[in-house]
Design an enzyme around this catalytic site. Structure first.
Site, PDB file in Angstrom:
ATOM      1  N   SER A 124       0.840  -1.205   0.000  1.00  0.00           N
ATOM      2  CA  SER A 124       0.000   0.000   0.000  1.00  0.00           C
ATOM      3  C   SER A 124       0.866   1.242   0.000  1.00  0.00           C
ATOM      4  O   SER A 124       1.954   1.254   0.600  1.00  0.00           O
ATOM      5  CB  SER A 124      -0.874  -0.016   1.253  1.00  0.00           C
ATOM      6  OG  SER A 124      -1.533   1.219   1.418  1.00  0.00           O
ATOM      7  N   TYR A 148      -1.689  -0.839  10.415  1.00  0.00           N
ATOM      8  CA  TYR A 148      -1.953  -1.382   9.077  1.00  0.00           C
ATOM      9  C   TYR A 148      -0.746  -1.163   8.167  1.00  0.00           C
ATOM     10  O   TYR A 148      -0.242  -2.091   7.522  1.00  0.00           O
ATOM     11  CB  TYR A 148      -3.199  -0.718   8.474  1.00  0.00           C
ATOM     12  CG  TYR A 148      -3.364  -0.986   6.993  1.00  0.00           C
ATOM     13  CD1 TYR A 148      -3.802  -2.216   6.535  1.00  0.00           C
ATOM     14  CD2 TYR A 148      -3.056  -0.005   6.042  1.00  0.00           C
ATOM     15  CE1 TYR A 148      -3.944  -2.467   5.168  1.00  0.00           C
ATOM     16  CE2 TYR A 148      -3.188  -0.242   4.686  1.00  0.00           C
ATOM     17  CZ  TYR A 148      -3.633  -1.482   4.259  1.00  0.00           C
ATOM     18  OH  TYR A 148      -3.752  -1.726   2.909  1.00  0.00           O
ATOM     19  N   LYS A 152       2.233  -3.821   6.297  1.00  0.00           N
ATOM     20  CA  LYS A 152       2.653  -3.879   4.887  1.00  0.00           C
ATOM     21  C   LYS A 152       4.163  -3.711   4.782  1.00  0.00           C
ATOM     22  O   LYS A 152       4.831  -4.382   3.980  1.00  0.00           O
ATOM     23  CB  LYS A 152       1.926  -2.802   4.069  1.00  0.00           C
ATOM     24  CG  LYS A 152       0.416  -2.977   4.011  1.00  0.00           C
ATOM     25  CD  LYS A 152       0.027  -4.237   3.248  1.00  0.00           C
ATOM     26  CE  LYS A 152      -1.467  -4.442   3.148  1.00  0.00           C
ATOM     27  NZ  LYS A 152      -1.844  -5.711   2.529  1.00  0.00           N
ATOM     28  N   GLY A 296      -4.889  11.175  11.462  1.00  0.00           N
ATOM     29  CA  GLY A 296      -3.998  10.268  10.727  1.00  0.00           C
ATOM     30  C   GLY A 296      -4.004  10.483   9.228  1.00  0.00           C
ATOM     31  O   GLY A 296      -3.216   9.857   8.516  1.00  0.00           O
TER      32      GLY A 296
HETATM   33  P1  NAD Z   1     -11.153  -6.832   0.587  1.00  0.00           P
HETATM   34  O1  NAD Z   1     -11.429  -6.829   2.041  1.00  0.00           O
HETATM   35  O2  NAD Z   1     -12.276  -6.583  -0.346  1.00  0.00           O
HETATM   36  O3  NAD Z   1     -10.442  -8.204   0.160  1.00  0.00           O
HETATM   37  C1  NAD Z   1      -9.649  -8.945   1.043  1.00  0.00           C
HETATM   38  C2  NAD Z   1     -10.119 -10.380   0.954  1.00  0.00           C
HETATM   39  O4  NAD Z   1      -9.311 -11.180   1.825  1.00  0.00           O
HETATM   40  C3  NAD Z   1     -11.572 -10.585   1.376  1.00  0.00           C
HETATM   41  O5  NAD Z   1     -12.230 -11.353   0.389  1.00  0.00           O
HETATM   42  C4  NAD Z   1     -11.481 -11.326   2.704  1.00  0.00           C
HETATM   43  O6  NAD Z   1     -12.598 -12.190   2.902  1.00  0.00           O
HETATM   44  C5  NAD Z   1     -10.170 -12.062   2.541  1.00  0.00           C
HETATM   45  N1  NAD Z   1      -9.471 -12.368   3.793  1.00  0.00           N
HETATM   46  C6  NAD Z   1      -9.252 -11.544   4.846  1.00  0.00           C
HETATM   47  N2  NAD Z   1      -8.553 -12.190   5.789  1.00  0.00           N
HETATM   48  C7  NAD Z   1      -8.302 -13.428   5.326  1.00  0.00           C
HETATM   49  C8  NAD Z   1      -7.632 -14.567   5.844  1.00  0.00           C
HETATM   50  N3  NAD Z   1      -7.079 -14.542   7.067  1.00  0.00           N
HETATM   51  N4  NAD Z   1      -7.559 -15.688   5.101  1.00  0.00           N
HETATM   52  C9  NAD Z   1      -8.152 -15.735   3.873  1.00  0.00           C
HETATM   53  N5  NAD Z   1      -8.814 -14.692   3.337  1.00  0.00           N
HETATM   54  C10 NAD Z   1      -8.888 -13.553   4.063  1.00  0.00           C
HETATM   55  O7  NAD Z   1      -9.977  -5.770   0.342  1.00  0.00           O
HETATM   56  P2  NAD Z   1      -9.382  -5.181  -1.001  1.00  0.00           P
HETATM   57  O8  NAD Z   1      -9.737  -3.745  -1.049  1.00  0.00           O
HETATM   58  O9  NAD Z   1      -9.719  -6.050  -2.122  1.00  0.00           O
HETATM   59  O10 NAD Z   1      -7.836  -5.263  -0.654  1.00  0.00           O
HETATM   60  C11 NAD Z   1      -7.033  -6.365  -1.056  1.00  0.00           C
HETATM   61  C12 NAD Z   1      -5.622  -6.140  -0.571  1.00  0.00           C
HETATM   62  O11 NAD Z   1      -5.137  -4.906  -1.100  1.00  0.00           O
HETATM   63  C13 NAD Z   1      -5.459  -6.054   0.946  1.00  0.00           C
HETATM   64  O12 NAD Z   1      -4.286  -6.735   1.310  1.00  0.00           O
HETATM   65  C14 NAD Z   1      -5.311  -4.559   1.192  1.00  0.00           C
HETATM   66  O13 NAD Z   1      -4.547  -4.292   2.341  1.00  0.00           O
HETATM   67  C15 NAD Z   1      -4.589  -4.116  -0.058  1.00  0.00           C
HETATM   68  N6  NAD Z   1      -4.832  -2.693  -0.352  1.00  0.00           N
HETATM   69  C16 NAD Z   1      -6.111  -2.246  -0.518  1.00  0.00           C
HETATM   70  C17 NAD Z   1      -6.341  -0.895  -0.776  1.00  0.00           C
HETATM   71  C18 NAD Z   1      -7.738  -0.362  -0.920  1.00  0.00           C
HETATM   72  O14 NAD Z   1      -7.928   0.846  -0.808  1.00  0.00           O
HETATM   73  N7  NAD Z   1      -8.747  -1.177  -1.202  1.00  0.00           N
HETATM   74  C19 NAD Z   1      -5.261  -0.010  -0.866  1.00  0.00           C
HETATM   75  C20 NAD Z   1      -3.963  -0.509  -0.721  1.00  0.00           C
HETATM   76  C21 NAD Z   1      -3.762  -1.866  -0.459  1.00  0.00           C
HETATM   77  C1  UD1 Z   2      -6.566   4.940   3.369  1.00  0.00           C
HETATM   78  C2  UD1 Z   2      -5.161   4.549   3.628  1.00  0.00           C
HETATM   79  C3  UD1 Z   2      -4.658   3.540   2.628  1.00  0.00           C
HETATM   80  C4  UD1 Z   2      -5.553   2.351   2.639  1.00  0.00           C
HETATM   81  C5  UD1 Z   2      -6.913   2.835   2.209  1.00  0.00           C
HETATM   82  C6  UD1 Z   2      -7.871   1.684   2.183  1.00  0.00           C
HETATM   83  C7  UD1 Z   2      -3.974   6.381   4.646  1.00  0.00           C
HETATM   84  C8  UD1 Z   2      -3.067   7.525   4.434  1.00  0.00           C
HETATM   85  N1  UD1 Z   2      -4.330   5.722   3.564  1.00  0.00           N
HETATM   86  O1  UD1 Z   2      -6.485   5.752   2.250  1.00  0.00           O
HETATM   87  O2  UD1 Z   2      -3.388   3.087   2.955  1.00  0.00           O
HETATM   88  O3  UD1 Z   2      -5.032   1.388   1.776  1.00  0.00           O
HETATM   89  O4  UD1 Z   2      -7.385   3.814   3.165  1.00  0.00           O
HETATM   90  O5  UD1 Z   2      -8.324   1.364   3.440  1.00  0.00           O
HETATM   91  O6  UD1 Z   2      -4.356   6.082   5.733  1.00  0.00           O
HETATM   92  N2  UD1 Z   2     -12.674  11.408   3.038  1.00  0.00           N
HETATM   93  C9  UD1 Z   2     -13.664  12.336   3.354  1.00  0.00           C
HETATM   94  N3  UD1 Z   2     -14.842  11.861   3.832  1.00  0.00           N
HETATM   95  C10 UD1 Z   2     -15.100  10.540   4.033  1.00  0.00           C
HETATM   96  C11 UD1 Z   2     -14.079   9.596   3.694  1.00  0.00           C
HETATM   97  C12 UD1 Z   2     -12.873  10.077   3.214  1.00  0.00           C
HETATM   98  O7  UD1 Z   2     -13.476  13.533   3.210  1.00  0.00           O
HETATM   99  O8  UD1 Z   2     -16.191  10.181   4.493  1.00  0.00           O
HETATM  100  C13 UD1 Z   2     -11.402  11.905   2.509  1.00  0.00           C
HETATM  101  C14 UD1 Z   2     -10.224  11.555   3.387  1.00  0.00           C
HETATM  102  O9  UD1 Z   2     -10.074  12.514   4.404  1.00  0.00           O
HETATM  103  C15 UD1 Z   2      -9.089  11.550   2.357  1.00  0.00           C
HETATM  104  C16 UD1 Z   2      -9.770  11.056   1.076  1.00  0.00           C
HETATM  105  O10 UD1 Z   2     -11.162  11.261   1.277  1.00  0.00           O
HETATM  106  O11 UD1 Z   2      -8.633  12.863   2.142  1.00  0.00           O
HETATM  107  C17 UD1 Z   2      -9.527   9.601   0.792  1.00  0.00           C
HETATM  108  O12 UD1 Z   2      -9.887   8.845   1.940  1.00  0.00           O
HETATM  109  P1  UD1 Z   2      -9.961   7.231   1.923  1.00  0.00           P
HETATM  110  O13 UD1 Z   2     -10.815   6.787   0.788  1.00  0.00           O
HETATM  111  O14 UD1 Z   2     -10.338   6.787   3.294  1.00  0.00           O
HETATM  112  O15 UD1 Z   2      -8.510   6.777   1.555  1.00  0.00           O
HETATM  113  P2  UD1 Z   2      -7.103   7.149   2.204  1.00  0.00           P
HETATM  114  O16 UD1 Z   2      -7.273   7.746   3.542  1.00  0.00           O
HETATM  115  O17 UD1 Z   2      -6.311   7.890   1.206  1.00  0.00           O
END
Ligand code: NAD
Ligand code: UD1
Length: 340
Positions: A124, A148, A152, A296
């Protein structure tokens, strides 16, 4: 020969299943369904016309992982399974370290036992914390600000040590920026099981009347409109970045080290710009409430995606309008997510 996708029933994983199946790979998903519905995989099959093998299991259960790797003849793993809510990780750091770090250790140990050495890991942009410089390059300071983000970072370090220990390991850690959007068919998309905390799912809840207004967390940032700036990336672009990383890993020589790559567009948009784009595409108004900064949160985050373009041959293709359009299409077609 097939590819295991852990967390493949989840948001990014299900889109990645489509991309790999359409590229002709067999896919086996291992997911414990803690944040996903198995319906997502039925939808993946309907989109692609291909079967997805599913193993309900936990990545921390090494023997279950090893059995699945062997039974399906897997040659590589794309590892999405994990916990991802920054705020939750502050309240439950042990749970986050357990799933994200212990879980990855168990997965990698099972891979090693089965002679599977190709791994793509979901990292991430959170690992950068508050940027010292923009755009963010892979070489920039790592300073996660939450458990979190620490999980990573720790896993990236473990994977770095792993590739040094045995040159057969071919591993990539992909640092995602802010994934949004859905598959263009509207058949799969983001379907968080609890209360969403990310911006786009909250915008869609406002658009559909589930919430009265969007709270904008901070309007006094040092940005043109005062709201935070993020590098929103279409989830299908992200999925295609994984395929590019896989192709890169399987085509290179042994012992070339850990690949670390940003997956972002390189362009930042503010919270208000995303809201305006969404309003335009959906023809709905999103009432706003200005609220204090969220603890944060960082001010501005966007990627330098040069490394991914040069080394993986990948760059994001879809613009903000496509991200909003595909999100809205998914929500309109599935007002109750996969529960409908
Ligand atoms: P998500 O929650 O939709 O997908 C994660 C999946 O993993 C789910 O299907 C859940 O059921 C499964 N899971 C959780 N714990 C598990 C376990 N112990 N064993 C087996 N399966 C398990 O999330 P996502 O948004 O698709 O994210 C996928 C990955 O990408 C995560 O590792 C997350 O940290 C990373 N990531 C996501 C974002 C984001 O904003 N969505 C950003 C950066 C990184
Ligand atoms: C956060 C995490 C990122 C993580 C991702 C998915 C940080 C810096 N980043 O991203 O690592 O992978 O979540 O969980 O912590 N916002 C509003 N109103 C809302 C929701 C969000 O104004 O109701 C704003 C936030 O303040 C931010 C932007 O929207 O400025 C994006 O927020 P969000 O979608 O939560 O993502 P990040 O915080 O960037």
């Amino acid at each position: 020969m097939s590819i295991m996708i852990t967390g493949g029933a989840g948001y990014i994983g299900s889109h990645c299943c489509v991309t790999f199946l359409e590229a002709g790979h067999d896919v086996v998903v291992l997911d414990n369904l803690s944040n996903a519905s198995p319906e997502s995989l039925d939808r993946v099959s309907r989109i692609t016309g291909a079967k997805v093998s599913f193993v309900e299991g936990d990545i921390r259960d090494g023997s279950r992982v090893a059995d699945a790797l062997k039974a399906h003849g897997c040659t590589a793993v794309v590892h999405f399974a994990g916990l991802k809510v920054v705020g939750d990780s502050l309240n439950d750091p042990l749970g986050y370290y357990d799933v994200n770090v212990t879980g990855t250790l168990a997965l990698v140990a099972a891979m090693k036992a089965c002679d599977v050495h190709t791994l793509i890991f979901s990292s991430s942009a959170n690992v950068y914390g508050n940027p010292e410089e923009l755009p963010l390059k892979e070489s920039h300071r790592i300073a996660p600000m939450s458990p979190y983000g620490e999980t990573k970072h720790v896993v990236e370090q473990i994977l770095g040590d792993l590739v040094v220990s045995d040159p057969r390991w071919q591993v990539a850690a992909l640092r995602y920026f802010n994934p949004v959007g859905a598959h263009e068919t509207g058949m799969i998309g983001e379907n968080p099981l609890g209360t969403p905390t990310n911006l786009m799912p909250i915008i869609t809840q406002v658009a559909t009347g589930v919430r009265p207004a969007l709270q904008v967390f901070g309007s006094d940032y040092d940005t043109p409109d005062g709201t935070g700036i993020r590098d929103f990336i279409h989830v299908m672009d992200l999925a295609e970045g994984h395929l590019a990383a896989y192709r890169h890993l399987v085509s290179r020589e042994e012992g070339e080290g850990l690949v670390i790559a940003n997956l972002g567009t390189g362009r930042g948009y503010s919270v208000l710009e995303l809201v305006r784009a969404f309003e335009h595409v959906s023809n709905r108004s999103i009432p706003l409430e200005m609220a204090p900064r969220r603890a944060g949160d960082i001010e501005i985050s966007y990627a330098d995606p040069t490394y991914a373009r040069q080394v993986l041959g990948w760059s994001a293709q879809r613009d903000l309008t496509a991200m909003c359009h595909d999100t809205w299409n998914w929500v309109c077609k599935n007002p109750k997510g996969f529960a409908a």
